[in-house]
Design a protein around this motif. Sequence first.
Motif, PDB file in Angstrom:
ATOM      1  N   ASP A  87     -22.584 -37.621 -81.836  1.00 44.77           N
ATOM      2  CA  ASP A  87     -22.988 -36.421 -82.564  1.00 44.77           C
ATOM      3  C   ASP A  87     -23.666 -36.691 -83.907  1.00 44.77           C
ATOM      4  N   VAL A  88     -23.094 -37.578 -84.728  1.00 49.15           N
ATOM      5  CA  VAL A  88     -23.645 -37.766 -86.072  1.00 49.15           C
ATOM      6  C   VAL A  88     -25.012 -38.445 -86.020  1.00 49.15           C
ATOM      7  N   PHE A  89     -25.235 -39.310 -85.042  1.00 49.37           N
ATOM      8  CA  PHE A  89     -26.553 -39.931 -84.896  1.00 49.37           C
ATOM      9  C   PHE A  89     -27.585 -38.911 -84.415  1.00 49.37           C
ATOM     10  N   LEU A  90     -27.183 -38.053 -83.502  1.00 48.21           N
ATOM     11  CA  LEU A  90     -28.099 -37.016 -83.028  1.00 48.21           C
ATOM     12  C   LEU A  90     -28.437 -36.034 -84.148  1.00 48.21           C
ATOM     13  N   LEU A  91     -27.465 -35.739 -85.001  1.00 41.46           N
ATOM     14  CA  LEU A  91     -27.736 -34.880 -86.152  1.00 41.46           C
ATOM     15  C   LEU A  91     -28.787 -35.513 -87.056  1.00 41.46           C
ATOM     16  N   ALA A  92     -28.621 -36.792 -87.363  1.00 41.16           N
ATOM     17  CA  ALA A  92     -29.569 -37.475 -88.244  1.00 41.16           C
ATOM     18  C   ALA A  92     -30.976 -37.460 -87.655  1.00 41.16           C
ATOM     19  N   ALA A  93     -31.084 -37.761 -86.372  1.00 46.31           N
ATOM     20  CA  ALA A  93     -32.401 -37.778 -85.730  1.00 46.31           C
ATOM     21  C   ALA A  93     -33.036 -36.392 -85.753  1.00 46.31           C
ATOM     22  N   SER A  94     -32.247 -35.368 -85.468  1.00 43.87           N
ATOM     23  CA  SER A  94     -32.804 -34.014 -85.422  1.00 43.87           C
ATOM     24  C   SER A  94     -33.290 -33.569 -86.792  1.00 43.87           C
ATOM     25  N   GLN A  95     -32.586 -33.970 -87.838  1.00 42.47           N
ATOM     26  CA  GLN A  95     -32.973 -33.554 -89.182  1.00 42.47           C
ATOM     27  C   GLN A  95     -34.276 -34.203 -89.636  1.00 42.47           C
ATOM     28  N   LEU A  96     -34.605 -35.360 -89.081  1.00 39.57           N
ATOM     29  CA  LEU A  96     -35.873 -36.008 -89.404  1.00 39.57           C
ATOM     30  C   LEU A  96     -36.934 -35.772 -88.333  1.00 39.57           C
ATOM     31  N   GLY A  97     -36.605 -34.971 -87.332  1.00 46.68           N
ATOM     32  CA  GLY A  97     -37.565 -34.663 -86.282  1.00 46.68           C
ATOM     33  C   GLY A  97     -37.903 -35.854 -85.408  1.00 46.68           C
ATOM     34  N   ALA A  98     -36.950 -36.762 -85.231  1.00 45.43           N
ATOM     35  CA  ALA A  98     -37.190 -37.981 -84.460  1.00 45.43           C
ATOM     36  C   ALA A  98     -36.588 -37.868 -83.067  1.00 45.43           C
ATOM     37  N   ASP A  99     -37.278 -38.426 -82.098  1.00 45.88           N
ATOM     38  CA  ASP A  99     -36.729 -38.532 -80.751  1.00 45.88           C
ATOM     39  C   ASP A  99     -35.670 -39.637 -80.743  1.00 45.88           C
ATOM     40  N   PRO A 100     -34.501 -39.404 -80.139  1.00 42.64           N
ATOM     41  CA  PRO A 100     -33.475 -40.452 -80.120  1.00 42.64           C
ATOM     42  C   PRO A 100     -33.971 -41.787 -79.577  1.00 42.64           C
ATOM     43  N   GLY A 101     -34.860 -41.738 -78.605  1.00 41.08           N
ATOM     44  CA  GLY A 101     -35.378 -42.974 -78.037  1.00 41.08           C
ATOM     45  C   GLY A 101     -36.238 -43.779 -78.987  1.00 41.08           C
ATOM     46  N   ASP A 102     -36.636 -43.166 -80.100  1.00 38.69           N
ATOM     47  CA  ASP A 102     -37.445 -43.852 -81.107  1.00 38.69           C
ATOM     48  C   ASP A 102     -36.614 -44.304 -82.304  1.00 38.69           C
ATOM     49  N   CYS A 103     -35.295 -44.268 -82.167  1.00 36.47           N
ATOM     50  CA  CYS A 103     -34.406 -44.605 -83.278  1.00 36.47           C
ATOM     51  C   CYS A 103     -33.692 -45.931 -83.034  1.00 36.47           C
ATOM     52  N   LEU A 104     -33.529 -46.685 -84.108  1.00 33.86           N
ATOM     53  CA  LEU A 104     -32.718 -47.899 -84.097  1.00 33.86           C
ATOM     54  C   LEU A 104     -31.582 -47.712 -85.088  1.00 33.86           C
ATOM     55  N   VAL A 105     -30.362 -47.958 -84.630  1.00 32.53           N
ATOM     56  CA  VAL A 105     -29.168 -47.804 -85.453  1.00 32.53           C
ATOM     57  C   VAL A 105     -28.685 -49.185 -85.898  1.00 32.53           C
ATOM     58  N   ILE A 106     -28.316 -49.305 -87.175  1.00 34.81           N
ATOM     59  CA  ILE A 106     -27.736 -50.544 -87.700  1.00 34.81           C
ATOM     60  C   ILE A 106     -26.240 -50.311 -87.839  1.00 34.81           C
ATOM     61  N   GLU A 107     -25.437 -51.078 -87.107  1.00 29.67           N
ATOM     62  CA  GLU A 107     -24.001 -50.810 -87.003  1.00 29.67           C
ATOM     63  C   GLU A 107     -23.171 -52.085 -87.076  1.00 29.67           C
ATOM     64  N   ASP A 108     -21.968 -51.944 -87.632  1.00 28.74           N
ATOM     65  CA  ASP A 108     -21.036 -53.076 -87.687  1.00 28.74           C
ATOM     66  C   ASP A 108     -19.840 -52.885 -86.774  1.00 28.74           C
ATOM     67  N   SER A 109     -19.775 -51.776 -86.039  1.00 25.90           N
ATOM     68  CA  SER A 109     -18.595 -51.507 -85.216  1.00 25.90           C
ATOM     69  C   SER A 109     -18.980 -51.231 -83.770  1.00 25.90           C
ATOM     70  N   ALA A 110     -18.072 -51.584 -82.861  1.00 28.65           N
ATOM     71  CA  ALA A 110     -18.295 -51.278 -81.448  1.00 28.65           C
ATOM     72  C   ALA A 110     -18.329 -49.774 -81.223  1.00 28.65           C
ATOM     73  N   ALA A 111     -17.496 -49.033 -81.961  1.00 22.87           N
ATOM     74  CA  ALA A 111     -17.517 -47.572 -81.832  1.00 22.87           C
ATOM     75  C   ALA A 111     -18.882 -47.018 -82.221  1.00 22.87           C
ATOM     76  N   GLY A 112     -19.472 -47.575 -83.279  1.00 24.49           N
ATOM     77  CA  GLY A 112     -20.784 -47.118 -83.711  1.00 24.49           C
ATOM     78  C   GLY A 112     -21.888 -47.499 -82.750  1.00 24.49           C
ATOM     79  N   VAL A 113     -21.832 -48.718 -82.224  1.00 17.86           N
ATOM     80  CA  VAL A 113     -22.827 -49.135 -81.233  1.00 17.86           C
ATOM     81  C   VAL A 113     -22.722 -48.252 -79.992  1.00 17.86           C
ATOM     82  N   THR A 114     -21.501 -47.979 -79.557  1.00 14.05           N
ATOM     83  CA  THR A 114     -21.303 -47.104 -78.402  1.00 14.05           C
ATOM     84  C   THR A 114     -21.871 -45.715 -78.667  1.00 14.05           C
ATOM     85  N   ALA A 115     -21.642 -45.195 -79.864  1.00 16.06           N
ATOM     86  CA  ALA A 115     -22.177 -43.883 -80.222  1.00 16.06           C
ATOM     87  C   ALA A 115     -23.700 -43.882 -80.174  1.00 16.06           C
ATOM     88  N   ALA A 116     -24.306 -44.945 -80.685  1.00 16.58           N
ATOM     89  CA  ALA A 116     -25.767 -45.043 -80.660  1.00 16.58           C
ATOM     90  C   ALA A 116     -26.294 -45.057 -79.234  1.00 16.58           C
TER      91      ALA A 116
END
Length: 219
Positions: free
Chosen positions: A140-169
Amino acid sequence: MIIFDCDGVLVDSEILSCETDARLMRTAGHQITTEDIIHRFIGRPKHAIWAELAEERGQPWPSDLLQQADEILLERLRTELKPVRGITDALQKLDLPRAVASSSGVTKLKLSLEVCGLSDFFGPHIYSAEQVARGKPAPDVFLLAASQLGADPGDCLVIEDSAAGVTAARRAGMQALGFTGGRHTWPTHAARLRDAGAIDVITHMELLPGRLADWKRAA
């Protein structure tokens, strides 16, 4: 678009948070170490961690314990928190739209970025799990960030230090780059991030501009 997690990626706060939680939990008679919390729960919202451990121990926490932990942590952040080494230079070189999407609450998130002098790199695009229905590993929080910048999720790269965060991405339809440069890192940390779906893992933020250039060329 680049989406950064905050704790353990932009600011070296995970060790402070996990130390504080473990110490307060032990005062309530629950035997748990900082390392236990890091290995089991890193990247997840704090309220979810405390709720799961309360269920495990078979009783609720004392009514004011979580508030005490929050207050102690905020003071530690004000006096002890440092940015992740190399992140300021990396952000100065970044020429892509960017946002922060964190499991931290709004107060902690904004304080952490302000203390470390990183807020201006992101402007209004700083998003907390408190603003969405579900925290990581939900997307949810990654999709919120992408929507607020008008970005397609497939065009986003997430920088993460946790497995939970990578899974969310990955659940958001985004790629994830793992980072293991915080003080909370352990020997199998990188392997856990790759197992969760990270396309690569870096150990120093000095490597980030080069990895982002590679990602842009491959996109």
